[in-house]
Scaffold this active site. Structure first.
Site, mmCIF file in Angstrom:
data_model
loop_
_atom_site.group_PDB
_atom_site.id
_atom_site.type_symbol
_atom_site.label_atom_id
_atom_site.label_comp_id
_atom_site.label_asym_id
_atom_site.label_seq_id
_atom_site.Cartn_x
_atom_site.Cartn_y
_atom_site.Cartn_z
ATOM 1 N N THR A 352 -9.373 -7.139 4.074
ATOM 2 C CA THR A 352 -8.730 -6.099 4.861
ATOM 3 C C THR A 352 -9.146 -6.188 6.318
ATOM 4 O O THR A 352 -10.233 -6.633 6.625
ATOM 5 C CB THR A 352 -9.137 -4.714 4.301
ATOM 6 O OG1 THR A 352 -8.760 -4.641 2.937
ATOM 7 C CG2 THR A 352 -8.505 -3.574 5.053
ATOM 8 N N GLY A 434 -13.281 -3.616 3.396
ATOM 9 C CA GLY A 434 -14.022 -4.304 2.347
ATOM 10 C C GLY A 434 -13.911 -3.688 0.975
ATOM 11 O O GLY A 434 -14.922 -3.288 0.388
#
Length: 530
Positions: A352, A434
């Site tokens: 991400t 994350g």
């Protein structure tokens, strides 16, 4: 909170950035420059956020891409939430997945409708000041000319070689050629670019994003799916739209913490903070009591989140029930001096990029992702579009509210955070990327700012923990050895890990008329304010 405190107990090569007019923080300096171009051309924080977001699909492709999803919280005098996640294809059937103990990681069975481009357009429609196509110019330039791969991105790219290079089915061939052009990941400083991706970004810019849902790009996605086993249809793409949603919040001390509602896991951060608010953390961050209580609160929050959160149309338990204060008081009382080996849900019933921007009128908390690494391993030939594997977030148990089904949004890990003051005025966007680290990162950032008096940069620099499951906890190697042993004495199974396990965050907060910007020391990122 003393947000400009010179208390700086954690070593870093970065310092807090302060400005009056604008601020931007992302995980990649080239994306920061893309956003700055928009500010300098007279654009606002939304223009800068979109330009940075588009650039990140090029310069940090290991974490996100045009074929992914995105979410945002945007302040323009009030806080508004944007859910840019896609639904599963109408042709999916639960029976096709029932044989799997868990959802696949790669291939068409993980691909839901990519919602990111529509999210860019939805935000621009409401607040954009510059022409939509102008926001794509830096990203197109990076993709056309190529860019030198930065160290953290190169490490992430190399880390996934063993996952993607062995994929042999025809649908993975173009993906491997595009992202591993020499049969390996690019090394630090090597140039990578993609003319196919540059052409696709031009097409998206010139059609206002429509091409990927009802135009030439949509047709290429559907045709490739049809020939390689995918079930995405023209009608699936045409039906997609972003949703404006009302953020959910909780009061923590003298700050309101805002997250997006399900189908995201944002409620996990709110649950943990509600549990922690009943404890006096004493202003001492590096103590066994502080770490233990935070870890156990997060453990309880995850148990509820993983049991109940799904597409809101399918949830059997509303978020407000989970956030009920008497219920959370009961959960708080379950925290004991030793680590709980297993925690049950309180009610019976899994790559991400994050960026933040601000000007004097708008503040943007934006996050987008291809989910696990590059995503599904499928890229549409000739386009550079790598499709995410967000469908891996579904469950294969028919009894679970997040069970895989047609036309359904999966459980989503990516969450943009936002803080406001007691009087309702904005503090600003926070985020830590994350996967399951994200709500844990939000909890640690909030307590660092509120309980321990750290400025935004010091809050990001501080050592982190990450709850994995049961009593398994990862700690950053910078945590003091005496504290590590004290946690082990309390029953925590401790593993020391390098920084890649603990997310990458950005923070921009408003303080006394100024903008304070901070960027994650664990990434290649950069914060600039002016």
């Amino acid at each position: 909170m003393n947000l400009t405190s010179d208390r700086y107990p954690y070593p870093s090569q970065r310092r807090l950035m302060l400005g009056k007019h604008y601020a931007i923080a992302t995980s990649q300096p080239l994306a920061v420059l893309a956003g700055l171009e928009m500010f300098w051309e007279g654009g606002n924080a939304v223009d800068a956020a979109i330009a940075a977001a588009v650039a990140l699909t090029v310069v940090e492709p290991t974490m996100n891409g045009v074929g992914g999803d995105g979410f945002a919280q945007i302040w323009d005098g009030r806080l508004q939430g944007l859910n840019g996640s896609g639904r599963s294809p109408h042709a999916w059937r639960f029976e096709e997945f029932a044989e799997y103990p868990k959802m696949p990681r790669f291939g068409w069975q993980t691909v839901t409708i990519p919602g990111l481009v529509a999210a860019w357009r939805s935000a621009w429609d409401r607040w954009g000041k510059l022409p939509f196509e102008q926001l794509f110019a830096p990203a197109i330039r990076y993709a056309t000319e190529g860019f030198p791969v930065s160290p953290v991105t190169a490490a992430a790219w190399r880390l996934v070689e063993k996952a993607y290079l062995p994929l042999q089915a025809p649908e993975f061939s173009y993906f491997k050629t595009m992202f591993f052009p020499q049969g390996r990941a690019p090394r630090t400083g090597e140039t990578w670019g993609s003319q196919d991706l540059a052409n696709t970004l031009k097409e998206i810019a010139n059609t206002g994003g429509e091409s990927i849902y009802s135009g030439a790009l949509a047709q290429r996605i559907v045709e490739f799916a049809a020939t390689t086993g995918g079930k995405i249809s023209v009608s699936d793409l045409q039906a997609h739209q972003s949703d404006w949603v009302t953020p959910i919040s909780t009061r923590y001390r003298d700050v309101d913490v805002w997250e997006l509602p399900p189908n995201t896991q944002g409620i996990a951060a709110l649950l943990a903070l509600n549990i922690l608010e009943g404890f006096d953390l004493g202003g001492q961050r590096e103590t066994v009591e502080t770490y233990h209580r935070q870890i156990e609160a997060m453990k309880l929050a995850f148990a509820d989140t993983r049991a109940h959160v799904s597409d809101p149309d399918f949830m059997r338990l509303r978020p407000e029930r989970l956030l009920d204060h008497p219920y959370l008081c009961n959960r708080r009382n379950q925290i004991q001096p030793h680590a709980a080996p297993y925690v049950h849900p309180g009610f019976q019933a899994g790559g991400t990029v994050y960026l933040a921007t601000a000007d004097q009128n708008l503040m943007v908390s934006w996050i987008q992702s291809n989910y696990d690494g590059f995503g599904s391993g499928i890229a549409i030939p000739g386009t550079g579009i790598a499709l995410h594997n967000r469908g891996a977030g579904f469950e294969t148990s028919a009894a679970h509210p997040n069970a895989v089904a047609p036309n359904k949004r999966p459980f989503h890990t990516i969450i943009p955070g936002f803080l406001t003051q007691e009087d309702g005025q904005p503090l600003g966007p926070i985020g830590v990327m994350g996967a399951a680290m994200q709500p844990q990162g939000h909890v640690q950032m909030v307590t660092n700012l509120v309980d321990f008096g750290l400025n935004p940069q010091a809050a990001l620099d501080a050592p982190r923990w990450r709850f994995i499951e049961n009593t398994h906890v990862r700690l950053e190697k910078t945590v003091a050895p005496t504290l590590i042993q004290a946690l082990r004495d309390r029953g925590h199974h401790i593993e020391l890990s390098d920084p890649t396990w603990f997310g990458k965050g950005q923070i921009i907060l408003r303080h006394q008329g100024s903008l304070l910007a901070a960027s994650e020391p664990r990434s290649d990122g950069l914060a600039i304010a002016g």
